[in-house]
Motif scaffolding. Structure first.
Motif, PDB file in Angstrom:
ATOM      1  N   ASN A   1       0.809  -1.223   0.000  1.00 21.71           N
ATOM      2  CA  ASN A   1       0.000   0.000   0.000  1.00 21.71           C
ATOM      3  C   ASN A   1       0.835   1.262   0.000  1.00 21.71           C
ATOM      4  OD1 ASN A   1      -2.229  -1.603   0.040  1.00 21.71           O
ATOM      5  ND2 ASN A   1      -2.793  -1.190   2.162  1.00 21.71           N
ATOM      6  N   GLY A   2       1.912   1.252   0.787  1.00 24.81           N
ATOM      7  CA  GLY A   2       2.744   2.445   0.850  1.00 24.81           C
ATOM      8  C   GLY A   2       3.298   2.811  -0.517  1.00 24.81           C
ATOM      9  N   THR A   3       3.798   1.798  -1.229  1.00 20.73           N
ATOM     10  CA  THR A   3       4.366   2.047  -2.563  1.00 20.73           C
ATOM     11  C   THR A   3       3.284   2.440  -3.558  1.00 20.73           C
ATOM     12  OG1 THR A   3       6.189   0.508  -2.177  1.00 20.73           O
ATOM     13  CG2 THR A   3       5.637   0.993  -4.469  1.00 20.73           C
ATOM     14  N   ILE A   4       2.148   1.735  -3.547  1.00 19.48           N
ATOM     15  CA  ILE A   4       1.065   2.026  -4.484  1.00 19.48           C
ATOM     16  C   ILE A   4       0.569   3.455  -4.317  1.00 19.48           C
ATOM     17  CG2 ILE A   4      -1.362   1.513  -4.977  1.00 19.48           C
ATOM     18  CD1 ILE A   4      -0.714  -1.436  -4.530  1.00 19.48           C
ATOM     19  N   LEU A   5       0.253   3.831  -3.086  1.00 17.45           N
ATOM     20  CA  LEU A   5      -0.340   5.143  -2.872  1.00 17.45           C
ATOM     21  C   LEU A   5       0.690   6.259  -2.978  1.00 17.45           C
ATOM     22  CD1 LEU A   5      -2.915   4.354  -0.060  1.00 17.45           C
ATOM     23  CD2 LEU A   5      -3.354   4.856  -2.467  1.00 17.45           C
ATOM     24  N   HIS A   6       1.927   6.005  -2.591  1.00 18.93           N
ATOM     25  CA  HIS A   6       2.971   7.015  -2.763  1.00 18.93           C
ATOM     26  C   HIS A   6       3.121   7.360  -4.243  1.00 18.93           C
ATOM     27  CE1 HIS A   6       6.809   9.094  -2.658  1.00 18.93           C
ATOM     28  NE2 HIS A   6       6.799   9.069  -1.336  1.00 18.93           N
ATOM     29  N   ALA A   7       3.168   6.326  -5.079  1.00 19.37           N
ATOM     30  CA  ALA A   7       3.307   6.556  -6.517  1.00 19.37           C
ATOM     31  C   ALA A   7       2.076   7.261  -7.085  1.00 19.37           C
ATOM     32  CB  ALA A   7       3.541   5.239  -7.242  1.00 19.37           C
ATOM     33  N   ALA A   8       0.877   6.848  -6.654  1.00 21.15           N
ATOM     34  CA  ALA A   8      -0.347   7.466  -7.165  1.00 21.15           C
ATOM     35  C   ALA A   8      -0.442   8.926  -6.741  1.00 21.15           C
ATOM     36  CB  ALA A   8      -1.561   6.689  -6.667  1.00 21.15           C
ATOM     37  N   LEU A   9      -0.095   9.218  -5.507  1.00 20.99           N
ATOM     38  CA  LEU A   9      -0.124  10.600  -5.023  1.00 20.99           C
ATOM     39  C   LEU A   9       0.880  11.466  -5.777  1.00 20.99           C
ATOM     40  CD1 LEU A   9      -0.411   9.830  -1.223  1.00 20.99           C
ATOM     41  CD2 LEU A   9      -2.091  11.148  -2.520  1.00 20.99           C
ATOM     42  N   ALA A  10       2.088  10.946  -5.947  1.00 18.46           N
ATOM     43  CA  ALA A  10       3.109  11.714  -6.668  1.00 18.46           C
ATOM     44  C   ALA A  10       2.676  11.962  -8.108  1.00 18.46           C
ATOM     45  CB  ALA A  10       4.443  10.970  -6.624  1.00 18.46           C
ATOM     46  N   GLU A  11       2.068  10.961  -8.735  1.00 17.66           N
ATOM     47  CA  GLU A  11       1.576  11.112 -10.103  1.00 17.66           C
ATOM     48  C   GLU A  11       0.511  12.198 -10.179  1.00 17.66           C
ATOM     49  OE1 GLU A  11       0.480   7.792 -13.326  1.00 17.66           O
ATOM     50  OE2 GLU A  11      -1.098   8.071 -11.817  1.00 17.66           O
ATOM     51  N   ALA A  12      -0.251  12.380  -9.100  1.00 13.74           N
ATOM     52  CA  ALA A  12      -1.295  13.399  -9.062  1.00 13.74           C
ATOM     53  C   ALA A  12      -0.758  14.764  -8.658  1.00 13.74           C
ATOM     54  CB  ALA A  12      -2.395  12.963  -8.098  1.00 13.74           C
ATOM     55  N   GLY A  13       0.564  14.910  -8.530  1.00 11.16           N
ATOM     56  CA  GLY A  13       1.155  16.205  -8.215  1.00 11.16           C
ATOM     57  C   GLY A  13       1.197  16.543  -6.745  1.00 11.16           C
ATOM     58  N   VAL A  14       1.172  15.527  -5.903  1.00 15.19           N
ATOM     59  CA  VAL A  14       1.147  15.724  -4.457  1.00 15.19           C
ATOM     60  C   VAL A  14       2.553  15.570  -3.882  1.00 15.19           C
ATOM     61  CG1 VAL A  14       0.347  14.658  -2.298  1.00 15.19           C
ATOM     62  CG2 VAL A  14      -1.242  15.017  -4.185  1.00 15.19           C
TER      63      VAL A  14
END
Length: 423
Positions: free
Chosen positions: A232-245
């Motif tokens: 989860n940490g890797t999945i959401l970290h990547a998704a958040l970064a992709e969204a400009g967070v």
């Protein structure tokens, strides 16, 4: 929000800290997340003129009008001979004029002559067509030091000529406000001679990301019996970064409410959102529910599969979302609720392209839930990958689409149309 879902209901009830007996609809929870994040994320920030190199990934604050036409002058699309098309009707060889290299400002073309012209070079005044050099007789450019003639086939006016403004005319809108500036958009601004762009100079949202659970260990460490690696940490970290967070990594927290509460309270004043995974369901050791016992946080069920258990509210005045702990549930929750809110409130385009696709095979869906399945989309058809289970990470990795089967749909037959979000 994506148009495939029913319209959101307005408003959000008072937090109760307990799971509602009636599941909340997907659209209602989307609106609840948007409302929660509106205050911390809706401030667009002042418009600022930034150099193009610093504007990548930012959003245009206002329309940009083309100060010049592209191309600014008629130019050749090919290496060839610039001619007056009427001179070719007689079928006689034409004397060859001085060549026109790219970047030159040639004089007018004399009637009855042909000028060697390079790709991108300015067309001589009077010339209205280009004959590619390979169609000439002889099929080559003559030695510039010697007088020469060339026989050219009849050619229609405008052939292989790029007219002024055929790409964009001076005074036309080059890019609308709200455009995200990527390489292509920045390239257009540079081609128009611009060195800066008016952008919304707001800082990226900061999100504290915390994965929870005694059952998970960090990748790269030993894997004891009964444990799993945290995805989860890797999945959401990547998704958040992709969204400009800007992601503040809170790491893994065991099932200890005190430890989780202290970590969140340490970081909450400096972030826009606290996001946790796991610990939001009805089990005996739901650490997030326990840690939020004194906070205005709702723990509820959304009529969605996967991703039903959700937490939403504030912790010490900072926006809080709690996603379920299974990896597919966590990412589907992000795509359904958080990514659309981040995009909308920051003035970004719709985050995922929406298509209608034919379902390749029959599938069943709970009639009282909005089911989100993983699939592979190609040429108008989508094939489901894996089952509906929220633990199927390999199926998630093999997918390029989220397939939506709305609440009340039930079984969907092969060949029926479904809505898919392209990943």
């Amino acid at each position: 929000m994506q148009s495939s879902l029913p319209p959101p209901s307005r408003g959000r009830g008072r937090a109760t800290r307990e799971r509602s007996t009636v599941p909340r609809s997907v659209s209602a929870h989307q609106e609840a997340v948007r409302s929660l994040l509106q205050a911390p994320l809706s401030a667009a920030g002042p418009a600022a003129e930034l150099p193009l190199a610093r504007a990548r990934g930012l959003v245009l604050a206002r329309d940009v009008t083309a100060p010049v036409s592209l191309p600014p002058f008629a130019n050749s699309q090919m290496d060839g001979f610039a001619v007056r098309s009427a001179d070719l009707a007689a079928g006689r060889p034409l004397p060859v004029a001085e060549p026109v290299p790219a970047g030159a400002d040639p004089g007018p073309l004399r009637p009855g002559w042909a000028a060697p012209v390079m790709t991108g070079a300015k067309m001589p005044a009077g010339a209205d067509a280009v004959v590619p050099v390979e169609r000439a007789d002889p099929p080559r450019f003559p030695d510039a030091s010697a007088a020469a003639e060339v026989l050219l086939p009849q050619t229609a006016p405008g052939t292989y000529v790029r007219e002024p403004g055929s790409d964009i005319a001076a005074g036309a809108r080059a890019l609308p406000a709200g455009t995200v500036l990527g390489p292509a958009q920045l390239g257009l601004l540079a081609a128009l001679g611009l060195t800066t762009a008016p952008v919304r100079d707001a800082p990226a949202p900061r999100v504290l990301l915390v994965a929870t659970g005694d059952e998970v260990v960090a990748p790269g460490t030993a894997l004891p019996e009964g444990k799993i690696f945290d995805a989860n940490g890797t999945i959401l970290h990547a998704a958040l970064a992709e969204a400009g967070v800007e992601v503040v990594d809170g790491g893994l927290v065991p099932d200890d409410p005190g430890v989780l509460r202290q970590l969140i309270r340490e970081y909450a004043p400096s972030v826009d959102l606290v996001l946790t995974t796991g610990g939001v369901s009805m089990g005996a050791y739901e650490v997030v529910r326990q840690a939020m016992a004194d906070q205005p946080v709702d723990f509820l069920s959304v009529a969605m599969q996967p991703g039903g258990p959700q937490g939403i509210g504030t912790v010490d005045g900072t926006a809080f979302l709690g996603f379920p702990g299974n990896p597919v549930s966590a990412l589907v929750s992000f795509e359904m609720f958080l990514r659309p809110a981040l995009s909308e409130l920051r003035g970004l385009p719709q985050p995922r392209p929406v298509v209608r696709a034919r379902l390749a095979e029959r599938t069943d869906s709970p009639p009282n839930k909005h089911q989100v399945r993983r699939g592979v989309y190609a040429e108008g058809t989508v094939r489901l990958v894996g089952g509906p289970g929220s633990h199927l990470v390999s199926a998630l990795a093999a997918s390029n689409a989220l397939v939506h089967i709305p609440e009340g749909r039930g079984a969907v037959e092969a060949g029926e149309d479904v809505t898919a979000w392209l990943l």
